[in-house]
Scaffold this motif. Structure first.
Motif, PDB file in Angstrom:
ATOM      1  N   GLY A  32      -8.561 -12.951 -60.847  1.00 23.97           N
ATOM      2  CA  GLY A  32      -7.589 -13.349 -59.846  1.00 23.97           C
ATOM      3  C   GLY A  32      -7.856 -12.940 -58.606  1.00 23.97           C
ATOM      4  O   GLY A  32      -6.998 -13.427 -57.751  1.00 23.97           O
ATOM      5  N   ARG A  33      -8.612 -11.958 -58.449  1.00 21.05           N
ATOM      6  CA  ARG A  33      -8.887 -11.711 -56.899  1.00 21.05           C
ATOM      7  C   ARG A  33      -9.673 -12.629 -56.016  1.00 21.05           C
ATOM      8  O   ARG A  33      -9.639 -12.548 -54.983  1.00 21.05           O
ATOM      9  CB  ARG A  33      -9.327 -10.235 -56.552  1.00 21.05           C
ATOM     10  CG  ARG A  33      -8.773  -9.189 -57.282  1.00 21.05           C
ATOM     11  CD  ARG A  33      -9.326  -7.825 -57.445  1.00 21.05           C
ATOM     12  NE  ARG A  33      -8.640  -6.997 -58.224  1.00 21.05           N
ATOM     13  CZ  ARG A  33      -9.072  -5.845 -59.066  1.00 21.05           C
ATOM     14  NH1 ARG A  33     -10.451  -5.474 -58.905  1.00 21.05           N
ATOM     15  NH2 ARG A  33      -8.160  -5.110 -59.802  1.00 21.05           N
ATOM     16  N   VAL A  34     -10.324 -13.501 -56.933  1.00 23.05           N
ATOM     17  CA  VAL A  34     -11.181 -14.434 -56.281  1.00 23.05           C
ATOM     18  C   VAL A  34     -10.896 -15.892 -56.857  1.00 23.05           C
ATOM     19  O   VAL A  34     -11.461 -16.776 -56.163  1.00 23.05           O
ATOM     20  CB  VAL A  34     -12.608 -14.225 -56.608  1.00 23.05           C
ATOM     21  CG1 VAL A  34     -13.407 -12.796 -56.232  1.00 23.05           C
ATOM     22  CG2 VAL A  34     -12.967 -14.652 -58.102  1.00 23.05           C
ATOM     23  N   PHE A  35      -9.845 -16.164 -57.452  1.00 23.18           N
ATOM     24  CA  PHE A  35      -9.644 -17.322 -57.900  1.00 23.18           C
ATOM     25  C   PHE A  35      -7.979 -17.610 -57.784  1.00 23.18           C
ATOM     26  O   PHE A  35      -7.196 -16.676 -58.115  1.00 23.18           O
ATOM     27  CB  PHE A  35     -10.056 -17.640 -59.377  1.00 23.18           C
ATOM     28  CG  PHE A  35      -9.781 -19.001 -59.878  1.00 23.18           C
ATOM     29  CD1 PHE A  35     -10.670 -20.175 -59.423  1.00 23.18           C
ATOM     30  CD2 PHE A  35      -8.761 -19.200 -60.624  1.00 23.18           C
ATOM     31  CE1 PHE A  35     -10.548 -21.236 -60.160  1.00 23.18           C
ATOM     32  CE2 PHE A  35      -8.442 -20.468 -61.110  1.00 23.18           C
ATOM     33  CZ  PHE A  35      -9.419 -21.601 -60.868  1.00 23.18           C
ATOM     34  N   ASP A  58     -15.181 -17.196 -51.941  1.00 21.77           N
ATOM     35  CA  ASP A  58     -16.463 -16.176 -51.743  1.00 21.77           C
ATOM     36  C   ASP A  58     -15.871 -14.904 -51.280  1.00 21.77           C
ATOM     37  O   ASP A  58     -14.873 -14.817 -51.004  1.00 21.77           O
ATOM     38  CB  ASP A  58     -17.636 -16.864 -50.749  1.00 21.77           C
ATOM     39  CG  ASP A  58     -17.005 -17.190 -49.461  1.00 21.77           C
ATOM     40  OD1 ASP A  58     -16.054 -16.513 -49.200  1.00 21.77           O
ATOM     41  OD2 ASP A  58     -17.873 -17.815 -48.884  1.00 21.77           O
ATOM     42  N   LYS A  59     -16.899 -14.002 -50.716  1.00 17.07           N
ATOM     43  CA  LYS A  59     -16.522 -12.708 -50.235  1.00 17.07           C
ATOM     44  C   LYS A  59     -15.640 -12.687 -48.944  1.00 17.07           C
ATOM     45  O   LYS A  59     -14.950 -11.890 -48.863  1.00 17.07           O
ATOM     46  CB  LYS A  59     -17.811 -11.893 -50.185  1.00 17.07           C
ATOM     47  CG  LYS A  59     -18.331 -11.512 -51.367  1.00 17.07           C
ATOM     48  CD  LYS A  59     -19.383 -10.094 -50.998  1.00 17.07           C
ATOM     49  CE  LYS A  59     -20.553 -10.666 -50.309  1.00 17.07           C
ATOM     50  NZ  LYS A  59     -21.684  -9.704 -50.310  1.00 17.07           N
ATOM     51  N   ILE A  64     -15.218 -22.026 -52.083  1.00 16.27           N
ATOM     52  CA  ILE A  64     -16.318 -22.726 -52.324  1.00 16.27           C
ATOM     53  C   ILE A  64     -16.643 -23.571 -53.648  1.00 16.27           C
ATOM     54  O   ILE A  64     -17.568 -24.255 -53.525  1.00 16.27           O
ATOM     55  CB  ILE A  64     -17.549 -21.420 -52.555  1.00 16.27           C
ATOM     56  CG1 ILE A  64     -17.095 -20.654 -53.906  1.00 16.27           C
ATOM     57  CG2 ILE A  64     -17.752 -20.477 -51.416  1.00 16.27           C
ATOM     58  CD1 ILE A  64     -18.044 -19.735 -54.086  1.00 16.27           C
ATOM     59  N   ASP A  65     -15.343 -23.697 -54.271  1.00 16.50           N
ATOM     60  CA  ASP A  65     -15.475 -24.748 -55.147  1.00 16.50           C
ATOM     61  C   ASP A  65     -14.125 -24.905 -55.764  1.00 16.50           C
ATOM     62  O   ASP A  65     -13.228 -23.795 -55.859  1.00 16.50           O
ATOM     63  CB  ASP A  65     -16.392 -24.325 -56.413  1.00 16.50           C
ATOM     64  CG  ASP A  65     -16.809 -25.546 -57.346  1.00 16.50           C
ATOM     65  OD1 ASP A  65     -16.462 -26.572 -56.993  1.00 16.50           O
ATOM     66  OD2 ASP A  65     -17.272 -25.207 -58.561  1.00 16.50           O
ATOM     67  N   ALA A 104     -17.833  -8.057 -55.794  1.00 16.88           N
ATOM     68  CA  ALA A 104     -17.185  -7.234 -54.560  1.00 16.88           C
ATOM     69  C   ALA A 104     -15.774  -7.066 -55.065  1.00 16.88           C
ATOM     70  O   ALA A 104     -14.975  -5.905 -54.662  1.00 16.88           O
ATOM     71  CB  ALA A 104     -17.081  -8.069 -53.335  1.00 16.88           C
ATOM     72  N   ALA A 105     -15.194  -7.672 -55.957  1.00 17.04           N
ATOM     73  CA  ALA A 105     -13.960  -7.450 -56.703  1.00 17.04           C
ATOM     74  C   ALA A 105     -13.705  -6.463 -57.697  1.00 17.04           C
ATOM     75  O   ALA A 105     -12.605  -6.076 -58.100  1.00 17.04           O
ATOM     76  CB  ALA A 105     -13.234  -8.827 -57.053  1.00 17.04           C
TER      77      ALA A 105
END
Length: 453
Positions: A32-35, A58-59, A64-65, A104-105
């Protein structure tokens, strides 16, 4: 608490779809931190096993998608833990950036086979099912895939479980009477279990008998191509392989070592071994090749004897035929039929003789049919046959221990002496399913897997 791991579960090449897989107790929070779901609800509120659309970042926080995500909460997941999968467009750059963002997450890179190992450790798969996963991935025939799929579904485990349960009941009855003499427990009479031991020993023996077919199903038929020099052995291998795998010249002795190539012939996978021509020679290197040729014949599942049909049989041909006829599975091939035929099938002491021409491909269809008939398995490829050497060895030791227990019963040994062998059989069977296997063995098994599975 199980740490969250992440990996790309699809290949490294450009493809239509690429999948990033996470598993672990906090994997939903990490993901959930990246999406972000398109309806802006938190990923933690996503329903189980339903594909949903959203943005992967991304970071640096850049999108990115636009991809799909599916959440499967434990224990109703492959690993038994919470899992998340991103179904992205198959750009290696997108997948790599997505992985870096997940690391990173808070996720860490998954090790080889770690997803399936967690499934095993969490009781979602036994060891026969876990090993069958990699067999299914590596299967290169429909029969091999069908058998592996059956084992993933637990067919082999279901054959072994009743045997293990019977032995457990026998031992527990004995120990219950021994440990609780004042309880109202039926008296233990070892002689009453003789039929049970014999019946289960027969079941193990029948299972062991499937290993020959299973080994061939998994590894292919080792087929040694033998004959004197310059009869067309290398040309035959090239014809079966479909390309010039081996150098072919008119000079006898060109092939000076064994050369291997795996091909599909009909519905049978052959591991062809092109051998140095078998003859007496003073050339040291060629002599080493001849020795290896003889070793290849000894270890092969199938021997393909090749002679030059345009020439009369020689003493060397006769000597090699004698060597081949000792083999359980042997086929004679009269080659070079395009140059005329001076050898008749009746001249060769083989049950199966086929005229072929390696240059034109004539006769290769008949060879394929003969090999398929020779190695057609009697057992169904439904997961009920042993294909794994480790499992075979453990079942063999269990069977031998049960034979010793029956012998002890026949000699009138005391129950505790007989049950020592029964418990040894149980220990060996536990190695098959993973109930008693050592950690170093399980680690070695899962090292066979690719990352992401």
């Amino acid at each position: 608490m199980s740490h969250t791991i992440a990996a790309v579960s699809t290949g490294a090449q450009v493809s239509a779809i690429g999948i990033i897989r996470l598993t672990g107790d906090d994997c939903i929070d990490v993901a959930g931190r990246v999406f972000t779901l398109n309806h802006e609800k938190p990923l933690a509120q996503a329903p189980d096993r339903k594909l949903m659309l959203g943005a992967l970042r991304d970071k640096q926080g850049r999108v990115i998608d636009q991809c799909m995500v599916v959440v499967s909460r434990g224990p109703h997941s492959y690993t038994g833990e919470d899992t998340v999968e991103f179904h992205c467009h198959g750009s290696p750059a997108v997948l790599a950036a997505g992985l870096e963002s997940l690391y990173a997450a808070g996720a860490r890179p998954a090790r080889r086979g770690e997803y399936t190992k967690r499934a095993f450790l969490n009781g979602k798969l036994d060891l026969t099912q876990a090993e069958a996963v990699i067999d299914l991935i590596e299967a290169d025939t429909a029969d091999a895939a069908a058998n592996a799929a059956g084992q993933v579904g637990g067919v082999l485990q279901k054959k072994l479980a009743p045997i293990y349960d019977d032995l457990t009941n026998l031992c527990s009855h004995f120990h219950a009477v021994l440990d609780y003499p004042d309880e109202d427990i039926e008296d233990f009479g070892l002689e009453n279990y003789g039929g049970l031991l014999r019946a289960n020993a027969k079941k193990l023996y029948a299972l062991l008998g499937t290993y020959g077919q299973g080994r061939i199903l998994r590894q292919g038929v080792a087929a040694a191509i033998v004959g004197r020099p310059n009869v067309g052995k290398s040309s035959l291998l090239n014809a079966l392989a479909g390309y010039d795998r081996v150098i072919v010249t008119d000079v006898p002795g060109t092939t000076r070592d064994t050369v291997e190539e795996t091909v599909m012939l009909g519905s049978t996978r052959l591991r062809l071994i092109d051998t140095a021509g078998i003859r007496e020679t003073e050339d040291v290197v060629e002599a080493m090749g001849v020795r290896r040729s003889r070793e290849a014949v000894d270890s092969a599942d199938l021997v393909l004897f090749v002679c030059d049909g345009s020439q009369k049989l020689t003493a060397e041909d006769e000597a090699i035929m004698d060597l081949c006829c000792e083999h359980e599975h042997a086929i004679a091939l009269i080659n070079k039929t395009d140059l005329g035929c001076r050898v008749e099938p009746s001249d060769l002491p083989f049950m199966t003789v086929i005229t072929v021409c390696a240059q034109t491909g004539e006769g290769l269809d008949q060879l394929a049919a003969a090999v398929d008939e020779m190695f057609a398995g009697e057992s169904p490829c439904d997961g009920s046959i042993l294909t794994n050497a480790r499992q075979y060895d453990a079942c063999r030791r269990a069977y031998e221990a049960m034979l010793r227990s029956l012998q002890g019963l026949k000699l009138g040994l005391t129950p505790d002496a007989v049950l020592t062998d029964v418990e040894e059989a149980m220990e060996a069977m536990g190695e098959v399913t993973g109930a008693t296997v050592r950690e170093d063995i399980t680690s070695r098994i899962f090292e066979r897997f690719c990352v992401g599975k």
